[in-house]
Write an enzyme that holds these catalytic residues in place. Sequence first.
Site, PDB file in Angstrom:
ATOM      1  N   TRP A 157       5.595  -5.128   0.326  1.00  0.00           N
ATOM      2  CA  TRP A 157       4.154  -5.135   0.635  1.00  0.00           C
ATOM      3  C   TRP A 157       3.438  -4.333  -0.598  1.00  0.00           C
ATOM      4  O   TRP A 157       3.808  -3.433  -1.015  1.00  0.00           O
ATOM      5  CB  TRP A 157       3.727  -4.527   1.982  1.00  0.00           C
ATOM      6  CG  TRP A 157       2.408  -4.429   2.063  1.00  0.00           C
ATOM      7  CD1 TRP A 157       1.471  -5.334   2.057  1.00  0.00           C
ATOM      8  CD2 TRP A 157       1.709  -3.208   2.915  1.00  0.00           C
ATOM      9  NE1 TRP A 157       0.146  -5.061   2.534  1.00  0.00           N
ATOM     10  CE2 TRP A 157       0.362  -3.762   3.004  1.00  0.00           C
ATOM     11  CE3 TRP A 157       2.008  -1.936   2.768  1.00  0.00           C
ATOM     12  CZ2 TRP A 157      -0.648  -2.780   3.462  1.00  0.00           C
ATOM     13  CZ3 TRP A 157       1.036  -1.208   3.633  1.00  0.00           C
ATOM     14  CH2 TRP A 157      -0.236  -1.213   3.582  1.00  0.00           C
ATOM     15  N   ASP A 238       8.897   1.279   7.772  1.00  0.00           N
ATOM     16  CA  ASP A 238       7.524   0.693   8.300  1.00  0.00           C
ATOM     17  C   ASP A 238       7.794  -0.557   9.170  1.00  0.00           C
ATOM     18  O   ASP A 238       8.494  -1.573   9.114  1.00  0.00           O
ATOM     19  CB  ASP A 238       6.893   0.151   7.015  1.00  0.00           C
ATOM     20  CG  ASP A 238       5.760  -0.269   6.995  1.00  0.00           C
ATOM     21  OD1 ASP A 238       4.909  -0.402   8.255  1.00  0.00           O
ATOM     22  OD2 ASP A 238       5.136  -0.787   5.928  1.00  0.00           O
ATOM     23  N   LYS A 274      -0.944  -6.244  13.886  1.00  0.00           N
ATOM     24  CA  LYS A 274      -0.712  -7.744  14.111  1.00  0.00           C
ATOM     25  C   LYS A 274      -0.313  -7.655  15.667  1.00  0.00           C
ATOM     26  O   LYS A 274      -0.567  -8.983  16.012  1.00  0.00           O
ATOM     27  CB  LYS A 274       0.623  -7.936  13.255  1.00  0.00           C
ATOM     28  CG  LYS A 274       0.583  -7.209  11.886  1.00  0.00           C
ATOM     29  CD  LYS A 274      -0.346  -7.883  10.876  1.00  0.00           C
ATOM     30  CE  LYS A 274      -0.448  -7.141   9.601  1.00  0.00           C
ATOM     31  NZ  LYS A 274      -0.588  -7.839   8.429  1.00  0.00           N
TER      32      LYS A 274
HETATM   33  N1  PGU Z   1       3.309  -2.533   6.292  1.00  0.00           N
HETATM   34  C1  PGU Z   1       3.336  -3.683   5.906  1.00  0.00           C
HETATM   35  C2  PGU Z   1       4.716  -4.438   5.615  1.00  0.00           C
HETATM   36  C3  PGU Z   1       2.201  -4.677   6.207  1.00  0.00           C
HETATM   37  O1  PGU Z   1       2.640  -5.854   5.827  1.00  0.00           O
HETATM   38  C4  PGU Z   1       0.896  -4.287   6.351  1.00  0.00           C
HETATM   39  C5  PGU Z   1      -0.365  -5.114   6.342  1.00  0.00           C
HETATM   40  C6  PGU Z   1       0.836  -2.960   6.571  1.00  0.00           C
HETATM   41  C7  PGU Z   1       1.878  -2.037   6.504  1.00  0.00           C
HETATM   42  C8  PGU Z   1      -0.492  -2.216   7.088  1.00  0.00           C
HETATM   43  O2  PGU Z   1      -1.131  -2.885   8.091  1.00  0.00           O
HETATM   44  P1  PGU Z   1      -2.242  -1.989   8.666  1.00  0.00           P
HETATM   45  O3  PGU Z   1      -3.290  -3.126   8.977  1.00  0.00           O
HETATM   46  O4  PGU Z   1      -2.501  -0.772   8.080  1.00  0.00           O
HETATM   47  O5  PGU Z   1      -1.717  -1.637  10.046  1.00  0.00           O
HETATM   48  N2  PGU Z   1      -0.217  -6.259   5.588  1.00  0.00           N
HETATM   49  C9  PGU Z   1      -0.827  -7.383   5.774  1.00  0.00           C
HETATM   50  C10 PGU Z   1      -2.430  -7.265   5.954  1.00  0.00           C
HETATM   51  C11 PGU Z   1      -3.288  -7.217   4.543  1.00  0.00           C
HETATM   52  C12 PGU Z   1      -3.105  -5.940   3.928  1.00  0.00           C
HETATM   53  O6  PGU Z   1      -2.626  -5.913   2.583  1.00  0.00           O
HETATM   54  O7  PGU Z   1      -3.386  -4.805   4.324  1.00  0.00           O
HETATM   55  C13 PGU Z   1      -0.451  -8.413   4.447  1.00  0.00           C
HETATM   56  O8  PGU Z   1      -1.203  -9.604   4.443  1.00  0.00           O
HETATM   57  O9  PGU Z   1       0.409  -8.077   3.554  1.00  0.00           O
END
Ligand code: PGU
Length: 427
Positions: A157, A238, A274
């Site tokens: 990410w 994570d 999510k």
């Molecule tokens: N860790 C991972 C692996 C993630 O994919 C995401 C969110 C988070 C943490 C953080 O999510 P929180 O909303 O802070 O609980 N990834 C999504 C959402 C958009 C973003 O980039 O924040 C995504 O689309 O990759």
Amino acid sequence: MALGAAISRAIPRRALSSAATSARSASSWWGHVEPAPKDPILGVTEAFLADPSPDKVNVGVGAYRDDNGKPVVLECVREAERRIAGTLNMEYLPMGGSVKMIEETLKLAYGEDSEFIKDKRIAAVQALSGTGACRLFADFQKRFLPDSQIYIPIPTWANHHNIWRDARVPQRTLRYYHPESKGLDFASMMDDIRNAPNGSFFLLHACAHNPTGVDPSEEQWREISYQFKVKNHFPFFDMAYQGFASGDPERDAKAIRIFLEDGHPIGCAQSYAKNMGLYGQRIGCLSILCEDEMQAVAVKSQLQQLARPMYSNPPVHGALIVSTILGDTELKNLWLKEVKGMADRIIGMRKALRENLEKLGSPLSWEHITNQIGMFCYSGLTPEQVDRLTSEFHIYMTRNGRISMAGVTTGNIGYLANAIHEVTTSS
Ligand code: PGU
């Protein structure tokens, strides 16, 4: 009024040092600030919203949609909100957040009957969702082990890199993905784990790896855990998608449970964005398994100390929703059913997308769409092909070719498959 102008009006000119006045005229305090580059994920949503086309499709951000492409509020959340409404006050939470929410959240990661919970060995604080949990950990790592580094899987990410960069923790790469097989590069991953200096930090995705949708098998996790033990590495998990990989939060915690069985100290970031659809509530948890209760008390107090000057204490509403749902058997069961429903719809869409592409006579293999798990399909589309999808078909996704399967619906799947077929077979 600009800050610079306000200051120069309030303070007689001669009182300002000549260096200050010559270096910055009233209007140029921020003249050196360049616009920040667009975020590779959230920037996609901005571009999508600005597109007037009626055909547009957003498979960029990892946010669940129903089969009509609409955002979803889970029924268990609606019911929890009904129960909360008008019955509770909105005072500050303690610095570490809601004790009840944390109690329930730890059970999801460490197990309902975890001995570590009973022995009070876990230092845990409510965090600003998964991002906040990762950042708090990164800051903690920097404060108490300032010379340490972190190994981060490639790819990951994108925001992981920003988080540890801003916490000033140097990053090393952990090879993870094999582009040819579109699967796990287990041999290289194990090499990197073996070759890292003893006692290194590693960021691991607990399940439903973002962006690849590729997780180690249970057997591979056991080997990874064994090697971590040999090298005395610290695993930081994570877990942003618990429930989204298999449809069952308990099964999705398997990797963490294996490490716990093997006696590792671990760190863990949990998010309800999510799996409870609480994206904007910013509700999650950071936990660190310590050697004993005394250490856990010390670590927790320091995590709170880190949070205090940043945001003082975390928001209350999401914590109330989570603790209301998980603290009530009926609501918890409803949640489990709804998580499974979301995961199943995504699995169904994976099958359908692959079938659609195969029916179109695509000469390419799309097997990986159904092999990968979780919210994302790491399609293998090149950045140029993604650009064409956007400019010619108004389909929005991140330039690394990641498709958020959560945004694919029976309504847009045919259009999406046709467009992918077009950009992968014609130039
Ligand atoms: N860790 C991972 C692996 C993630 O994919 C995401 C969110 C988070 C943490 C953080 O999510 P929180 O909303 O802070 O609980 N990834 C999504 C959402 C958009 C973003 O980039 O924040 C995504 O689309 O990759």
